[in-house]
Design a protein around this motif. Structure first.
Motif, PDB file in Angstrom:
ATOM      1  N   LEU A  32      -2.662  40.529  37.315  1.00 49.88           N
ATOM      2  CA  LEU A  32      -3.443  40.166  38.496  1.00 49.88           C
ATOM      3  C   LEU A  32      -3.489  38.657  38.677  1.00 49.88           C
ATOM      4  O   LEU A  32      -3.321  38.142  39.798  1.00 49.88           O
ATOM      5  N   LEU A  33      -3.693  37.915  37.583  1.00 49.83           N
ATOM      6  CA  LEU A  33      -3.726  36.455  37.648  1.00 49.83           C
ATOM      7  C   LEU A  33      -2.405  35.898  38.153  1.00 49.83           C
ATOM      8  O   LEU A  33      -2.370  34.991  39.000  1.00 49.83           O
ATOM      9  N   PHE A  34      -1.310  36.453  37.656  1.00 49.45           N
ATOM     10  CA  PHE A  34       0.017  35.986  38.088  1.00 49.45           C
ATOM     11  C   PHE A  34       0.208  36.180  39.586  1.00 49.45           C
ATOM     12  O   PHE A  34       0.666  35.283  40.290  1.00 49.45           O
ATOM     13  N   HIS A  35      -0.166  37.354  40.097  1.00 48.87           N
ATOM     14  CA  HIS A  35       0.067  37.633  41.517  1.00 48.87           C
ATOM     15  C   HIS A  35      -0.898  36.857  42.418  1.00 48.87           C
ATOM     16  O   HIS A  35      -0.532  36.519  43.547  1.00 48.87           O
ATOM     17  N   VAL A  36      -2.103  36.588  41.923  1.00 47.31           N
ATOM     18  CA  VAL A  36      -3.025  35.755  42.709  1.00 47.31           C
ATOM     19  C   VAL A  36      -2.487  34.330  42.815  1.00 47.31           C
ATOM     20  O   VAL A  36      -2.438  33.743  43.910  1.00 47.31           O
ATOM     21  N   LEU A  37      -2.068  33.753  41.686  1.00 46.32           N
ATOM     22  CA  LEU A  37      -1.503  32.406  41.701  1.00 46.32           C
ATOM     23  C   LEU A  37      -0.196  32.359  42.489  1.00 46.32           C
ATOM     24  O   LEU A  37       0.067  31.404  43.225  1.00 46.32           O
ATOM     25  N   ASN A  38       0.607  33.401  42.333  1.00 48.42           N
ATOM     26  CA  ASN A  38       1.880  33.463  43.050  1.00 48.42           C
ATOM     27  C   ASN A  38       1.660  33.546  44.558  1.00 48.42           C
ATOM     28  O   ASN A  38       2.428  32.974  45.350  1.00 48.42           O
ATOM     29  N   TYR A  39       0.592  34.232  44.968  1.00 45.18           N
ATOM     30  CA  TYR A  39       0.290  34.370  46.396  1.00 45.18           C
ATOM     31  C   TYR A  39      -0.094  33.025  47.015  1.00 45.18           C
ATOM     32  O   TYR A  39       0.303  32.708  48.132  1.00 45.18           O
ATOM     33  N   PHE A  40      -0.873  32.215  46.268  1.00 44.67           N
ATOM     34  CA  PHE A  40      -1.342  30.931  46.808  1.00 44.67           C
ATOM     35  C   PHE A  40      -0.325  29.815  46.625  1.00 44.67           C
ATOM     36  O   PHE A  40      -0.317  28.859  47.404  1.00 44.67           O
ATOM     37  N   LEU A  41       0.539  29.910  45.609  1.00 46.33           N
ATOM     38  CA  LEU A  41       1.464  28.820  45.326  1.00 46.33           C
ATOM     39  C   LEU A  41       2.830  29.021  45.961  1.00 46.33           C
ATOM     40  O   LEU A  41       3.540  28.049  46.206  1.00 46.33           O
ATOM     41  N   GLN A  42       3.229  30.275  46.202  1.00 44.66           N
ATOM     42  CA  GLN A  42       4.530  30.543  46.798  1.00 44.66           C
ATOM     43  C   GLN A  42       4.397  30.735  48.301  1.00 44.66           C
ATOM     44  O   GLN A  42       3.462  31.362  48.773  1.00 44.66           O
ATOM     45  N   HIS A  43       5.363  30.181  49.030  1.00 42.42           N
ATOM     46  CA  HIS A  43       5.323  30.291  50.489  1.00 42.42           C
ATOM     47  C   HIS A  43       5.773  31.672  50.967  1.00 42.42           C
ATOM     48  O   HIS A  43       5.293  32.168  51.967  1.00 42.42           O
ATOM     49  N   ARG A  44       6.686  32.298  50.223  1.00 41.12           N
ATOM     50  CA  ARG A  44       7.227  33.593  50.645  1.00 41.12           C
ATOM     51  C   ARG A  44       7.150  34.596  49.489  1.00 41.12           C
ATOM     52  O   ARG A  44       8.151  34.847  48.816  1.00 41.12           O
ATOM     53  N   PRO A  45       5.984  35.161  49.253  1.00 41.07           N
ATOM     54  CA  PRO A  45       5.901  36.188  48.213  1.00 41.07           C
ATOM     55  C   PRO A  45       6.624  37.458  48.626  1.00 41.07           C
ATOM     56  O   PRO A  45       6.853  37.703  49.815  1.00 41.07           O
ATOM     57  N   LYS A  46       6.992  38.277  47.663  1.00 42.58           N
ATOM     58  CA  LYS A  46       7.665  39.542  47.952  1.00 42.58           C
ATOM     59  C   LYS A  46       6.721  40.499  48.672  1.00 42.58           C
ATOM     60  O   LYS A  46       5.508  40.426  48.488  1.00 42.58           O
ATOM     61  N   PRO A  47       7.261  41.435  49.462  1.00 41.03           N
ATOM     62  CA  PRO A  47       6.390  42.390  50.167  1.00 41.03           C
ATOM     63  C   PRO A  47       5.557  43.256  49.215  1.00 41.03           C
ATOM     64  O   PRO A  47       4.473  43.699  49.575  1.00 41.03           O
TER      65      PRO A  47
END
Length: 320
Positions: A32-47
């Motif tokens: 969950l932590l990885f995907h939360v950080l990935n959502y805010f830090l990456q411009h184009r997260p996977k669907p």
């Protein structure tokens, strides 16, 4: 308490139970932590990132409820009232159903994502990913209606000896239900899981076919058949097959142990095995995602690199 229930005081059973919960909570929290950080830090997260993060959140909350059940089961004495018993078991059952719904939606979303642009599924890609939360809310109300019998059947264990009650935890027991109600709710639950397994099987089969075709084209065009390393398509296919197979095994085992517990009138050994099996999917599925997600390794390396940079910067400042 009957001497057969000494198994709930067994150190071995307590160790297995808490080990499974600890692994599940840690893996889901990290995912969950990885995907939360990935959502805010990456411009184009996977669907599928939001759905996987939501699945990790559901599993995390569900396992926290399991911790409270374990404390009441293996603790010295029960102290829950009737409202607490109903709330805990009803919440657990609804979250477990949401876990299965989210896994099913994730499988469908992956199939739509992998489908070629010429496919009729491609036009639903954006619309489906945007309506996942709405779909889960509808399915949540459906699950609450199926699990509504728990509000009546779960009760606080009386102080005196009561025959006919089925053990749940030290504080809570299950009241006997009429044959008609038991068959009705059991049939609805079985139909729900059969439909989910069917949808996941169709989606997974469709994805495997797409990935196999893509692999054949890649080997023909780039002559990669002699490469000893597994291609991304092969790794994705293996992940899909592992999750699908594990999901089906857990559902089948859960149905078998549920029926066995009713047949053997709440045998404590069957009940403990049933609990461990029921929580297996919430524990193993995040580990599968963590082991097959290369971005997590890259994420950990970047954090390690930043920590080294900060350490070197502090050492330089200190030397001055």
């Amino acid at each position: 308490m009957n001497k057969n229930y000494k198994i709930y005081k067994s150190n071995e059973m307590r160790f297995i139970y808490y080990t499974e919960i600890s692994i599940g909570v840690s893996a889901n929290a990290f995912l969950l932590l990885f995907h939360v950080l990935n959502y805010f830090l990456q411009h184009r997260p996977k669907p599928t990132d939001m759905t996987i993060g939501l699945l990790a959140l559901i599993h995390l909350v569900m396992l926290m409820i399991v911790v409270s059940q374990a404390v009441d089961m293996f603790g010295s004495q029960g102290s829950w009232d009737d409202v607490t018993c109903k709330a805990v078991f009803f919440s657990y059952r609804v979250l477990r159903a949401l876990s299965l719904y989210t896994s099913c939606l994730l499988c469908v979303l992956q199939a739509i994502t992998l489908s070629p642009r010429s496919s009729w599924l491609a036009k639903y890609k954006q619309a489906f990913s945007q309506r996942i939360l709405c779909s889960l809310l509808v399915l949540c109300f459906f699950s609450m209606s199926i699990s509504s019998h728990l509000i009546i059947s779960i009760t606080a264990t009386p102080n005196g000896t009561s025959h006919g009650l089925m053990y749940a935890t030290k504080s809570c027991s299950v009241l006997p239900m009429s044959y008609f109600l038991m068959q009705t709710f059991s049939t609805l639950a079985i139909l729900r899981e059969v439909v989910q397994i069917g949808i996941m099987a169709l989606s997974s089969g469709y994805m495997v076919i797409l990935l196999y075709r893509h692999r054949r084209k890649s080997q023909h065009l780039r002559d990669t058949s002699l490469s000893p390393r597994a291609s991304p398509e092969q790794r994705a296919t293996q992940t899909i097959l592992v999750l699908m197979s594990f999901f089906m095994v857990i559902c089948i085992l859960d149905c078998i142990f549920s029926a066995s517990r009713l047949m053997f009138k709440g045998d404590p050994i069957i009940y403990c095995i049933h609990i461990i099996v029921s929580n297996n999917y919430a524990t193993v599925s995040p580990c599968v995602f963590l082991c097959t997600e290369k971005r997590i390794i890259t994420f950990l390396k970047s954090i390690r690199g930043r920590m080294i940079d900060v350490k070197l910067f502090n050492e330089k400042q200190f030397s001055k």
